[in-house]
Scaffold this motif. Structure first.
Motif, PDB file in Angstrom:
ATOM      1  N   ASP A  77      47.551  36.940  26.404  1.00 16.51           N
ATOM      2  CA  ASP A  77      48.950  37.060  26.821  1.00 16.51           C
ATOM      3  C   ASP A  77      49.199  36.369  28.153  1.00 16.51           C
ATOM      4  O   ASP A  77      50.201  35.685  28.335  1.00 16.51           O
ATOM      5  N   ASN A  78      48.304  36.581  29.101  1.00 11.23           N
ATOM      6  CA  ASN A  78      48.431  35.916  30.386  1.00 11.23           C
ATOM      7  C   ASN A  78      47.100  35.935  31.112  1.00 11.23           C
ATOM      8  O   ASN A  78      46.169  36.655  30.737  1.00 11.23           O
ATOM      9  N   ALA A  79      47.003  35.118  32.158  1.00  9.32           N
ATOM     10  CA  ALA A  79      45.800  35.047  32.989  1.00  9.32           C
ATOM     11  C   ALA A  79      46.242  35.048  34.439  1.00  9.32           C
ATOM     12  O   ALA A  79      47.107  34.268  34.835  1.00  9.32           O
ATOM     13  N   LYS A  80      45.658  35.940  35.225  1.00 10.94           N
ATOM     14  CA  LYS A  80      46.043  36.091  36.624  1.00 10.94           C
ATOM     15  C   LYS A  80      44.846  35.804  37.517  1.00 10.94           C
ATOM     16  O   LYS A  80      43.708  36.068  37.144  1.00 10.94           O
TER      17      LYS A  80
ATOM     18  N   ILE B 143      43.528  44.774  25.861  1.00 10.87           N
ATOM     19  CA  ILE B 143      42.256  44.829  26.562  1.00 10.87           C
ATOM     20  C   ILE B 143      42.305  43.826  27.716  1.00 10.87           C
ATOM     21  O   ILE B 143      43.182  42.964  27.761  1.00 10.87           O
ATOM     22  N   HIS B 144      41.353  43.950  28.641  1.00 10.47           N
ATOM     23  CA  HIS B 144      41.343  43.084  29.820  1.00 10.47           C
ATOM     24  C   HIS B 144      39.947  42.519  30.035  1.00 10.47           C
ATOM     25  O   HIS B 144      38.974  43.281  30.080  1.00 10.47           O
ATOM     26  N   TYR B 145      39.860  41.210  30.133  1.00  9.23           N
ATOM     27  CA  TYR B 145      38.595  40.541  30.436  1.00  9.23           C
ATOM     28  C   TYR B 145      38.696  39.933  31.834  1.00  9.23           C
ATOM     29  O   TYR B 145      39.754  39.461  32.239  1.00  9.23           O
ATOM     30  N   THR B 146      37.569  39.924  32.557  1.00 11.91           N
ATOM     31  CA  THR B 146      37.532  39.366  33.901  1.00 11.91           C
ATOM     32  C   THR B 146      36.435  38.313  33.997  1.00 11.91           C
ATOM     33  O   THR B 146      35.284  38.572  33.611  1.00 11.91           O
ATOM     34  N   CYS B 147      36.789  37.143  34.506  1.00 14.61           N
ATOM     35  CA  CYS B 147      35.817  36.090  34.788  1.00 14.61           C
ATOM     36  C   CYS B 147      35.656  36.015  36.300  1.00 14.61           C
ATOM     37  O   CYS B 147      36.622  35.724  37.020  1.00 14.61           O
ATOM     38  N   THR B 148      34.453  36.295  36.798  1.00  9.80           N
ATOM     39  CA  THR B 148      34.221  36.339  38.239  1.00  9.80           C
ATOM     40  C   THR B 148      33.727  35.011  38.799  1.00  9.80           C
ATOM     41  O   THR B 148      33.656  34.845  40.019  1.00  9.80           O
ATOM     42  N   GLY B 149      33.371  34.092  37.911  1.00 10.47           N
ATOM     43  CA  GLY B 149      32.737  32.850  38.341  1.00 10.47           C
ATOM     44  C   GLY B 149      31.244  32.873  38.122  1.00 10.47           C
ATOM     45  O   GLY B 149      30.599  31.827  38.021  1.00 10.47           O
ATOM     46  N   THR B 150      30.664  34.078  38.036  1.00 13.13           N
ATOM     47  CA  THR B 150      29.231  34.229  37.759  1.00 13.13           C
ATOM     48  C   THR B 150      28.965  35.047  36.497  1.00 13.13           C
ATOM     49  O   THR B 150      27.864  35.030  35.960  1.00 13.13           O
ATOM     50  N   GLU B 151      30.001  35.765  36.012  1.00 13.74           N
ATOM     51  CA  GLU B 151      29.834  36.571  34.808  1.00 13.74           C
ATOM     52  C   GLU B 151      31.185  36.873  34.177  1.00 13.74           C
ATOM     53  O   GLU B 151      32.237  36.786  34.825  1.00 13.74           O
TER      54      GLU B 151
ATOM     55  N   ASP C 106      44.785  39.338  30.240  1.00 16.07           N
ATOM     56  CA  ASP C 106      45.361  40.408  29.427  1.00 16.07           C
ATOM     57  C   ASP C 106      45.401  39.905  27.992  1.00 16.07           C
ATOM     58  O   ASP C 106      46.005  38.868  27.700  1.00 16.07           O
ATOM     59  N   ILE C 107      44.762  40.645  27.100  1.00 13.18           N
ATOM     60  CA  ILE C 107      44.586  40.195  25.720  1.00 13.18           C
ATOM     61  C   ILE C 107      45.089  41.270  24.769  1.00 13.18           C
ATOM     62  O   ILE C 107      44.728  42.441  24.903  1.00 13.18           O
ATOM     63  N   THR C 108      45.924  40.873  23.811  1.00 18.52           N
ATOM     64  CA  THR C 108      46.374  41.796  22.767  1.00 18.52           C
ATOM     65  C   THR C 108      45.496  41.612  21.535  1.00 18.52           C
ATOM     66  O   THR C 108      45.279  40.489  21.072  1.00 18.52           O
TER      67      THR C 108
ATOM     68  N   ASP D 285      35.914  44.104  28.118  1.00 27.29           N
ATOM     69  CA  ASP D 285      36.587  45.392  28.054  1.00 27.29           C
ATOM     70  C   ASP D 285      36.213  46.080  26.746  1.00 27.29           C
ATOM     71  O   ASP D 285      36.495  45.573  25.661  1.00 27.29           O
ATOM     72  N   LEU D 286      35.547  47.240  26.840  1.00 28.26           N
ATOM     73  CA  LEU D 286      35.128  47.975  25.655  1.00 28.26           C
ATOM     74  C   LEU D 286      36.161  48.982  25.171  1.00 28.26           C
ATOM     75  O   LEU D 286      35.972  49.613  24.133  1.00 28.26           O
TER      76      LEU D 286
END
Length: 231
Positions: free
Chosen positions: A52-55, A82-90, A64-66, A94-95
């Motif tokens: 849906d979007n990326a912040k 659900i929400h996924y996070t990319c930190t740059g290293t990992e 933010d993913i539907t 979201d379970l």
């Protein structure tokens, strides 16, 4: 069937253009579609993930993913976020969608409180690597009273090999990840426990698995998913 879906995801405004993090292309509007099958290769439905979007928050990119499951007859379940996070290293997955898929989350009276929610993939997978455990703990309440507690642990996560996997979405040089999954749920104080094993195949540049398989505690295949579309 609910367990098979396992094999199976802020302050700043969303960006409308593509971003890149750890080799992942992240663009609002992107979709991944996974087709689900039973152990006899019969199609049972599909799961559609829509970004849906990326912040951007600090050094992190948060998506933010539907997600929505549709069975083979075309009946769709209630979508969830659900929400996924990319930190740059990992990548931090979201379970909570697993729990929402298992409970249905169709009742407006039920409230889900997430206490622990963590599943991590490193920037680069490598054969022989051990991955950190995944954990999900939630309380299900009705009218302020906790009716059920649900706990899921993914342990012994290992990158066992690398294989060429062909799906309707293409052919991928994927890493094979094995893990043990244990559920420890309590409904009205009564324990409900189960275990299974999962095998997933993923690449370093795709957000979701290209293939995943679920086995019962005796090693019998229960079902699997295949990446069928990327748009």
């Amino acid at each position: 069937m609910k367990l098979l879906l396992i094999s199976l995801l802020l302050l700043l405004p969303a960006f409308s253009f593509a971003q890149s993090c750890m080799g992942f292309t992240i663009k609002p509007g992107m979709t991944y579609e996974l087709s689900t099958f039973n152990a006899k290769d019969k199609p049972t439905g599909r799961i559609r993930y829509h970004i849906d979007n990326a912040k951007t928050q600090g050094n992190n990119t948060i998506m933010d993913i539907t997600a929505q499951f549709t069975d083979e007859a075309g009946r769709s379940k209630t979508p969830y976020t659900i929400h996924y996070t990319c930190t740059g290293t990992e990548i931090q997955a979201d379970l909570s969608g697993v729990m929402q898929g298992m409970t249905g989350m169709n009742s407006r009276d039920m409230e889900m409180t997430v206490k622990t929610n963590r599943l991590v993939y490193p920037a680069k997978l490598s054969v022989g690597a051990s991955l950190s455990d995944g954990q999900m703990d939630v309380d299900m309440a009705n009218g302020g009273s906790v009716m059920m507690t649900m706990s899921m642990a993914m342990t012994n996560r290992k990158v066992d090999g690398q294989e060429s996997i062909t799906t309707p979405a293409g052919t991928f040089n994927a890493y094979k990840i094995t893990s043990d999954v244990a559920f420890d749920n309590r409904a009205m104080g009564i324990p409900i426990r189960s275990t299974m094993k999962t095998v997933s195949y993923r690449t370093n540049d795709l957000l979701f698995d290209v293939k995943s398989e679920t086995y019962n505690k005796n090693g019998k295949l229960m079902g699997y998913t295949l990446l069928s579309k990327i748009n």
